[in-house]
Design a protein around this motif. Structure first.
Motif: not given
Ligand SMILES: [Zn+2]
Length: 336
Positions: A161-162, A165, A226
């Motif tokens: 997930h990071e 980004h 997100e």
């Molecule tokens: Zn995030």
């Protein structure tokens, strides 16, 4: 200055000035239209597509400008946490490094994965359950998060997930967005200040605009980012052979621990930013994407997944907490 100039202007001169505006109002309107049109041109000529998801978004800065900002921010983060950074040979840093390497190796086909200089740092603070990534690819993980995950698959899901980004350029998008919002608000505040020249008005105006911005605009916007990072992260993890079922299992566990699951009253000090979707929503959303992620994983020559679904493990934990809560109700009675 404009207000002072107007106040000092004799009455007859004011009348001449107003008459001038009335006579040339079409030209003046055209001028205002031109300013707005150039503003729109500026905005639309800076629209770019996100990699992977192909979403169109406004980007105000060049990657070179952003790199300078990024370098400053990285130095600042290192300065803030330097007394708490675990050594690179520490087992925790090595563990995060191993998981990140597996993620990167499974996604070498993505141009943005190759373009970043990836690094990991573990911040020794068990009270914080978080991880963040700098747009340049520097990943920071708090040791509290390492305690909270059940296994490397869950850690992999969070780090995917990071990493998403960073490869989706969310940092650059965020400051571009902020930039355009600032231009609009500063213009509006300047206009307001022309009529009500007080520092207090400026201060209240700024605070109010930030507040409105936060609740009406930035929060749904960052939630959208997100969700995008969750979706892309799930696919990155699938391609790197992680057990993708652990994503929804992790967020369901978080929902239980933080008391969001309606059956429980168990309180916890676990805090998460309000800009993130709720743990439950996140778990449900990731669950919905699971079939596609599993199909993607199947196509990547990964070893078979364990028979037991991690979501059942979390379900068992939930049942156990319900039982414990029921038993707790009778004071002084020890059930055998
Ligand atoms: Zn995030």
């Amino acid at each position: 200055a404009l207000r002072n100039w107007w106040a000092k202007l004799p009455a007859n001169k004011r009348e001449v000035f107003l008459e001038f505006i009335r006579r040339h109002r079409l030209k003046l309107l055209a001028g205002v239209g031109l300013v707005l049109a150039s503003f729109a041109y500026y905005y639309f000529s800076h629209i770019q597509e996100t990699p992977i998801t192909k979403r169109r978004r406004f980007i105000a800065f060049t990657p070179e400008q952003f790199e300078v900002l990024n370098k400053l921010e990285f130095d600042q983060q290192i300065e803030t946490y330097k007394s708490k950074l675990l050594p690179t040979e520490h087992a925790d840093t090595q563990r995060v490094g191993r998981v990140v390497r597996q993620l990167l190796a499974g996604n070498e086909d993505i141009e943005q994965i190759k373009r970043h200089d990836w690094s990991v740092s573990v911040i020794n603070d068990e009270s914080v359950m978080n991880a963040f990534v700098m747009p340049s690819g520097n990943i920071f993980v708090f040791s509290g998060l390492l305690k909270m995950v059940d296994n490397d698959d869950q850690l992999g899901m969070i780090l995917a997930h990071e990493i998403s980004h960073a490869i989706l350029g969310h940092g650059l998008e965020n400051i571009s967005h902020q930039h355009i919002v600032d231009i609009v608000f500063i213009s509006l505040l300047g206009f307001l200040w022309m009529f009500l020249p007080s520092d207090l008005i400026a201060a209240i105006g700024t605070a109010f605009s930030r507040f409105i911005l936060g609740i009406s605009f930035m929060t749904p916007y960052s939630k959208m980012l997100e969700t995008e990072a969750d979706e892309v992260g799930l696919m990155l993890a699938a391609k790197a052979c992680f057990d993708v079922r652990e994503a929804s299992a992790f967020w369901h566990k978080m929902a239980i621990i933080s008391g969001a699951d309606p059956v429980h009253q168990l309180q916890s000090s676990v805090e998460f930013l309000a800009t993130h979707p709720s743990h439950e929503k996140r778990s449900e959303h990731l669950d919905g994407l699971l079939a596609e992620a599993l199909k993607c994983r199947d196509g990547c020559h990964c070893s078979a997944l364990p028979k037991e679904d991690p979501r059942e493990r979390v379900q068992r934990m939930r049942d156990q907490i319900i039982r414990l809560n029921k038993d707790k109700n009778i004071e002084g009675v020890l059930k055998i």
